[in-house]
Each structure stands twice: as structure tokens, then as C-alpha cells.
Design a protein around this motif. Structure first.
Motif, PDB file in Angstrom:
ATOM      1  N   PRO A 105       0.819  -1.220   0.000  1.00 54.27           N
ATOM      2  CA  PRO A 105       0.000   0.000   0.000  1.00 54.27           C
ATOM      3  C   PRO A 105       0.849   1.264   0.000  1.00 54.27           C
ATOM      4  N   GLY A 106       0.234   2.359  -0.391  1.00 53.41           N
ATOM      5  CA  GLY A 106       0.901   3.654  -0.395  1.00 53.41           C
ATOM      6  C   GLY A 106       0.488   4.471  -1.598  1.00 53.41           C
ATOM      7  N   TYR A 107       0.992   5.687  -1.670  1.00 52.02           N
ATOM      8  CA  TYR A 107       0.695   6.559  -2.797  1.00 52.02           C
ATOM      9  C   TYR A 107       2.002   6.873  -3.531  1.00 52.02           C
ATOM     10  N   ARG A 108       1.865   7.474  -4.700  1.00 55.73           N
ATOM     11  CA  ARG A 108       3.036   7.755  -5.531  1.00 55.73           C
ATOM     12  C   ARG A 108       3.092   9.221  -5.903  1.00 55.73           C
ATOM     13  N   VAL A 109       4.288   9.678  -6.205  1.00 62.00           N
ATOM     14  CA  VAL A 109       4.500  11.066  -6.619  1.00 62.00           C
ATOM     15  C   VAL A 109       5.362  11.055  -7.876  1.00 62.00           C
ATOM     16  N   GLU A 110       4.895  11.726  -8.903  1.00 61.79           N
ATOM     17  CA  GLU A 110       5.679  11.826 -10.130  1.00 61.79           C
ATOM     18  C   GLU A 110       6.849  12.786  -9.931  1.00 61.79           C
ATOM     19  N   ALA A 111       7.875  12.641 -10.749  1.00 63.58           N
ATOM     20  CA  ALA A 111       9.117  13.409 -10.579  1.00 63.58           C
ATOM     21  C   ALA A 111       8.864  14.908 -10.537  1.00 63.58           C
ATOM     22  N   GLY A 112       8.068  15.414 -11.464  1.00 63.16           N
ATOM     23  CA  GLY A 112       7.845  16.847 -11.537  1.00 63.16           C
ATOM     24  C   GLY A 112       7.048  17.423 -10.384  1.00 63.16           C
ATOM     25  N   HIS A 113       6.433  16.561  -9.577  1.00 65.78           N
ATOM     26  CA  HIS A 113       5.609  17.015  -8.457  1.00 65.78           C
ATOM     27  C   HIS A 113       6.276  16.808  -7.103  1.00 65.78           C
ATOM     28  N   ILE A 114       7.524  16.365  -7.094  1.00 67.08           N
ATOM     29  CA  ILE A 114       8.219  16.141  -5.827  1.00 67.08           C
ATOM     30  C   ILE A 114       8.679  17.485  -5.269  1.00 67.08           C
ATOM     31  N   PRO A 115       8.224  17.854  -4.091  1.00 65.68           N
ATOM     32  CA  PRO A 115       8.613  19.149  -3.535  1.00 65.68           C
ATOM     33  C   PRO A 115      10.003  19.082  -2.907  1.00 65.68           C
ATOM     34  N   PRO A 116      10.663  20.218  -2.770  1.00 64.68           N
ATOM     35  CA  PRO A 116      11.974  20.217  -2.095  1.00 64.68           C
ATOM     36  C   PRO A 116      11.788  20.042  -0.597  1.00 64.68           C
ATOM     37  N   GLY A 117      12.902  19.826   0.091  1.00 68.23           N
ATOM     38  CA  GLY A 117      12.852  19.697   1.548  1.00 68.23           C
ATOM     39  C   GLY A 117      13.056  18.274   2.013  1.00 68.23           C
ATOM     40  N   ARG A 118      12.996  18.101   3.338  1.00 66.50           N
ATOM     41  CA  ARG A 118      13.266  16.797   3.940  1.00 66.50           C
ATOM     42  C   ARG A 118      11.999  15.944   4.018  1.00 66.50           C
ATOM     43  N   GLY A 119      11.291  15.865   2.917  1.00 65.94           N
ATOM     44  CA  GLY A 119      10.110  15.024   2.834  1.00 65.94           C
ATOM     45  C   GLY A 119      10.311  13.933   1.818  1.00 65.94           C
TER      46      GLY A 119
END
Length: 424
Positions: A105-119
Motif C-alpha cells: 500500500p501507499g501513494y506515488r508522486v511523479e518526478a515533476g511534483h516532488i517538492p523540495p525539503g526533507r520530505g
């Protein structure tokens, strides 16, 4: 035509004899339509995923993925901070392979939508580094592809040759990539376990108190040994998160630091356009060629005359090579107190000369022996008085006044006087 979830669920019974299906739902995996997938619930409460490829290429990829997942033993999985699907079974369906895996289980994030920072950025960089830290034996023992840094470089050169042979490659890109391929410094890296160019959308994340965290990785078909930069080529599509991903990767990596990692990852991202051009030309797909040429022209405009490596770029190897050409100041030997201009032999001679000069400057006082009178005791008069030792005097003929009383004492006194006189 896409297969329905119920059609896919039927393959579960073939792959898992005795399993009872109680529910099935469509599963969207963002796999570019290469697979038909469904989330199936079994009678015992387990949820599994069934995937069926839509063409031969996807079938080969799914078979490779299954092979790689089976190479991940429980011990290897224990080295990873996230889950990898477990293959439960396979079955043939319509001439291709249907694969049943555990659901992650889990969700996904596409490359262009990955925010900066320690997340998400930081977690993705760390997760990729942990994969690269796996022992090479994972791939080698499973018979998976292994390449050295030289072989990786040769593969890139062959790809460029294929693209150049189409006659549609812009000269600016040809020059840029040829220069990079000829730059030895760019290819000094330690080969690691890699995923063969993983896409960040194949990781699944979950929200934790620390923020978005990678909890699983679904794509393993590219598992092997090669260039770790291949798994970071997607950073070209994530400019905001790039620095954080690289920082997290460097912090978690266990292999030799790689100063050219970012430059090679950028090169691989650009070479994907060349691969698309070569593919379209070799398969006769005119629309693919047209699309690739348009992309390459835009890329050429964007990076024209921009080197992949800065002029002042240097690596640890460069520093060590320069150090090896630097002459040493002194020869091997005692290095205590040595500096760039210190010579132990010269200093020793200087100190010896200085000691001699100091001794020559000391004024000596003649010893007066006129008051010497033997007392019949030892010549050492350091008695209870604590006075400094004195030299006993002798008679003019060199004999003691009481020679006849103590011959041995008189002889010792004369010998002492001769030694003192010779020293003068």
C-alpha cells in the motif's frame, strides 16, 4: 482492449491453487498502459495484485521483474528500509505471463511534483542509496546483468553511435555528448547494485511523523550492477527537488563518493532522447522519429555550448594524482620537527659548531695545588660538609707526605694528579 478486473481475478486461481477470491477492483499503476492490473481480495483477508502485460515487450519486463524479486532473499530484504513485493505465483494467460504479488500500500508522486525539503525528496534519495548499498552478489548469484564502469561507458558510446547514424542528431548535442564520453574524469565511479534507471513513480510512500516516507518499491526488472547515476537521471525532471535528493543520497550512500554523479545522471537523461530517436529509426516508426527530432532540437537550444562538467571540476583522484607529482622537501628518515626547509644533518652540524664555540668562550682558571695536604683519607672530600669536591695537592716531587705510611693511597693520589694535568 483492457481486461476486466474479474478476468484478471480468474488468473489468481491458476497462479494460487486453492485460493478463493472474494473481491476484485481495477488498479491504476501509472505504467503507461503496459499492464492490465487488478487488486484482488482473498478469502483469508489478504490483498494481492495481479498483473498481465499487454504486449511482448511488457511481458519480458514482467518476467525480468519476477526474476529479480525472487533474487531478494529474506536476508537481502532485511537490509532495505522499505518493502519489495513478494511473488506469490505465476500463470499463463493469452500467451503472456500473469503474475500475482503481495500488495504494497501507499501513494506515488511523479518526478515533476516532488517538492523540495526533507520530505519525499529526502526519502527518495535515501531509499535509492540503500538499494545501491546491497552486495553485488544479489545480482551475480541470480545471473543478472553486471557491468563495470568501462562497460557502462562503452554502452553509452554505442548508443551515441546509433543516434548519430540516423543523420538526425543535432551537431551541438553530438559535440556535447562526445566531449562527455571522452572525459575520463566523468567515468571514474564505483559500480553498484542499480535498478537500471528507476522512475520515482515506482516508489510508494506513506505519511509518517517524519513526513512522506518511502515504504515500498514496485519495479525491480532492471536490477543488476552498473552506474548508480542511472537511477538518478529522473532528476532532470525534478529541478526543485534535485539538490535535496542528491544530499540525501550522499548522506546514505556507502560507496566511494562520486563527484560526477549529478553530471552523469544528467547525461543519461539527455541520452534517453537519443535512444528514442534510434528506436524510431530502427523500427521504421516515422512518428517516433519526428517526435524525437523535435525533442532533440529543443534540448539542443537549451543546452547549447553548455558543458556537462565545469572547467574547474576535479575529483579526489585528480588531487591524488597531483600530489604524486609534487616533489618532497626532504628524503625519508627521521621526520621529527621537520618542516619544508629543515635539514636534520645541517642542524646537527650547526648545533655541534655552536657547542664548540660556547665551550671556547668559557674562561678557565688554573688549579692551585700549593695548599694540598694529604689527610690519609679518600681523595673524594665530599663529606658531611656538602662542599664541592676539591683536588688534593701534592708535594713538589709528586709524592705524598705520608707515602711511607700508606703507599696505596699515595699511588692513587699521584695517578689522579697525572690525569688532571693531562686534561689541562
Amino acid at each position: 482492449m483492457a481486461r476486466s478486473p474479474f478476468t484478471l481475478a480468474a488468473s489468481v486461481s491458476s497462479a494460487l491453487p486453492g485460493a478463493a477470491v472474494v473481491a476484485a477492483a481495477e488498479l491504476t499503476e501509472r505504467a503507461d498502459g503496459r499492464y492490465d492490473s487488478a487488486l484482488v481480495t482473498l478469502e483469508d483477508g489478504r490483498r494481492v495484485v495481479v498483473r498481465v502485460p499487454v504486449d511482448v515487450d511488457a511481458d519480458l519486463e514482467l518476467v525480468a521483474d519476477t526474476r529479480a524479486l525472487r533474487a531478494l532473499t529474506p536476508g537481502v530484504r532485511g537490509l532495505l528500509p522499505f518493502e519489495a513485493p513478494t511473488v506469490l505465483g505465476t500463470a499463463r494467460m493469452g500467451g503472456v505471463t500473469a503474475v500475482v504479488q503481495e500488495y504494497v500500500p501507499g501513494y506515488r508522486v511523479e518526478a515533476g511534483h516532488i517538492p523540495p525539503g526533507r520530505g519525499a525528496a529526502w526519502s527518495l534519495g535515501s531509499a535509492i542509496a540503500r538499494v545501491h548499498a546491497l552486495p553485488h552478489a544479489v545480482a551475480r548469484d541470480a545471473g543478472l546483468r553486471t557491468r563495470t564502469s568501462a562497460e557502462v561507458r562503452q554502452d553509452a558510446e554505442r548508443l551515441l553511435d546509433r543516434a548519430e547514424a540516423t543523420g538526425s542528431l543535432p551537431f551541438g548535442l553530438l559535440r556535447r555528448w562526445s566531449t562527455a564520453l571522452g572525459e575520463d574524469r566523468l567515468w571514474r565511479f564505483e559500480a553498484t547494485i542499480t535498478l537500471g534507471g528507476v522512475d520515482p513513480g515506482r516508489f510508494v510512500l506513506s505519511d509518517t511523523p517524519a513526513g512522506p516516507t518511502v515504504t515500498g518499491l514496485l519495479a525491480w526488472h532492471g536490477l543488476g550492477v552498473g552506474d548508480p547515476a542511472e537511477d538518478l537521471r529522473w532528476l532532470a525532471s525534478a529541478p526543485d527537488a534535485r539538490d535535496d535528493v542528491l544530499a540525501a543520497y550522499a548522506e546514505a550512500a556507502h560507496h566511494t563518493p562520486d563527484a560526477a554523479l549529478a553530471a552523469r545522471s544528467r547525461l543519461y537523461a539527455e541520452l534517453e532522447f537519443a535512444r528514442w530517436l534510434a528506436h524510431g529509426h530502427e523500427t521504421g516508426a516515422e512518428r517516433v522519429v519526428e517526435d524525437a527530432v523535435a525533442l532533440l532540437s529543443a534540448l539542443d537550444e537549451g543546452v547549447r555550448d553548455e558543458p556537462l562538467l565545469p572547467e574547474d571540476y576535479s575529483t579526489v583522484d585528480d588531487a591524488l594524482e597531483l600530489l604524486g607529482r609534487t616533489p618532497t622537501a626532504v628524503t625519508a628518515g627521521d621526520t621529527s620537527m621537520q618542516t619544508d626547509t629543515y635539514d636534520p644533518a645541517l642542524l646537527a652540524a650547526y648545533l655541534a659548531d655552536q657547542d664548540t664555540a660556547e665551550q671556547a668562550d668559557i674562561e678557565t682558571i688554573p688549579i692551585d695545588l700549593s695548599d694540598w695536604t694529604p689527610d690519609g683519607a679518600s681523595s673524594d672530600r665530599r663529606g658531611d660538609t656538602g662542599a664541592a669536591p676539591t683536588v688534593p695537592a701534592s708535594a713538589p716531587d709528586g709524592s705524598s707526605a705520608d707515602d711511607t705510611d700508606d703507599p696505596e693511597h699515595a699511588e692513587a693520589a699521584r695517578n689522579a694528579l697525572r690525569r688532571w694535568s693531562s686534561a689541562e
